[in-house]
Motif scaffolding. Sequence first.
Motif, PDB file in Angstrom:
ATOM      1  N   SER A   1      -7.893  -3.511   3.996  1.00  0.00           N
ATOM      2  CA  SER A   1      -6.825  -4.216   4.566  1.00  0.00           C
ATOM      3  C   SER A   1      -5.362  -3.390   3.856  1.00  0.00           C
ATOM      4  N   ASN A   2      -5.582  -2.837   2.828  1.00  0.00           N
ATOM      5  CA  ASN A   2      -4.436  -2.353   1.958  1.00  0.00           C
ATOM      6  C   ASN A   2      -4.049  -1.146   2.750  1.00  0.00           C
TER       7      ASN A   2
ATOM      8  N   PRO B   1      -5.105  -7.264  13.505  1.00  0.00           N
ATOM      9  CA  PRO B   1      -4.324  -6.725  12.504  1.00  0.00           C
ATOM     10  C   PRO B   1      -4.464  -5.241  11.802  1.00  0.00           C
ATOM     11  N   GLY B   2      -5.639  -5.172  11.903  1.00  0.00           N
ATOM     12  CA  GLY B   2      -6.168  -3.711  11.036  1.00  0.00           C
ATOM     13  C   GLY B   2      -5.835  -2.323  12.330  1.00  0.00           C
TER      14      GLY B   2
ATOM     15  N   LEU C   1       1.886  -5.157   5.332  1.00  0.00           N
ATOM     16  CA  LEU C   1       1.844  -6.474   5.460  1.00  0.00           C
ATOM     17  C   LEU C   1       2.626  -6.899   7.037  1.00  0.00           C
TER      18      LEU C   1
ATOM     19  N   GLY D   1      -2.882 -12.344  10.012  1.00  0.00           N
ATOM     20  CA  GLY D   1      -2.510 -11.069   9.775  1.00  0.00           C
ATOM     21  C   GLY D   1      -2.045 -11.081   8.421  1.00  0.00           C
TER      22      GLY D   1
ATOM     23  N   VAL E   1      -3.131  -1.018   5.557  1.00  0.00           N
ATOM     24  CA  VAL E   1      -2.138  -1.428   6.808  1.00  0.00           C
ATOM     25  C   VAL E   1      -0.923  -2.424   5.946  1.00  0.00           C
TER      26      VAL E   1
ATOM     27  N   TRP F   1      -5.106 -11.500   6.091  1.00  0.00           N
ATOM     28  CA  TRP F   1      -6.012 -10.314   6.072  1.00  0.00           C
ATOM     29  C   TRP F   1      -5.369  -9.228   5.198  1.00  0.00           C
ATOM     30  N   SER F   2      -4.083  -9.179   5.562  1.00  0.00           N
ATOM     31  CA  SER F   2      -3.460  -7.989   4.644  1.00  0.00           C
ATOM     32  C   SER F   2      -3.304  -8.138   3.373  1.00  0.00           C
ATOM     33  N   THR F   3      -3.059  -9.504   2.772  1.00  0.00           N
ATOM     34  CA  THR F   3      -2.810  -9.695   1.499  1.00  0.00           C
ATOM     35  C   THR F   3      -4.262 -10.042   0.502  1.00  0.00           C
ATOM     36  N   ARG F   4      -5.080 -10.432   1.547  1.00  0.00           N
ATOM     37  CA  ARG F   4      -6.518 -10.791   0.974  1.00  0.00           C
ATOM     38  C   ARG F   4      -6.224 -12.009   0.056  1.00  0.00           C
TER      39      ARG F   4
ATOM     40  N   ALA G   1       0.599  -5.670  10.000  1.00  0.00           N
ATOM     41  CA  ALA G   1      -0.501  -6.729  10.400  1.00  0.00           C
ATOM     42  C   ALA G   1      -0.024  -8.130  10.671  1.00  0.00           C
TER      43      ALA G   1
END
Length: 124
Positions: A4-5, A22-23, A9, A111, A7, A114-117, A12
Amino acid sequence: MYPSNQVGLKLAARRGFLGRCPGCGETKLFKAYLKQVHACSSCRAEFGRIRADDAAPWATIIVIGHIFLPLVFFLELDKVMPFWACVAAYAVLLSALALVLLPRAKGLFIGILWSTRAPGVEAG
Ligand SMILES: [Zn+2]
């Protein structure tokens, strides 16, 4: 799992808002109205464990209750239509708006999570 890193924020979040993965943005994020897919069939990003919880309803209430509902008081349609017709029209309009906004808000938060975990992801 798709990293995810790779993409950003904003990207996503925008893809999630549009109901896309989002990916990669190529596949749908939801398999039902509010049920997200377990994983993207294109980039293999996993979403099944992400829980947006109350964030999507909260955002929907904020938008409708604090932005659109005050507009209702300024429109003064009661001078054009009977009161009962205004209430019925607003109920249908605001309900439809909530139904449209809710999956978009959930996609937005999925999104972001997922992007920031972020801790919105279940462990295990
Ligand atoms: Zn994907």
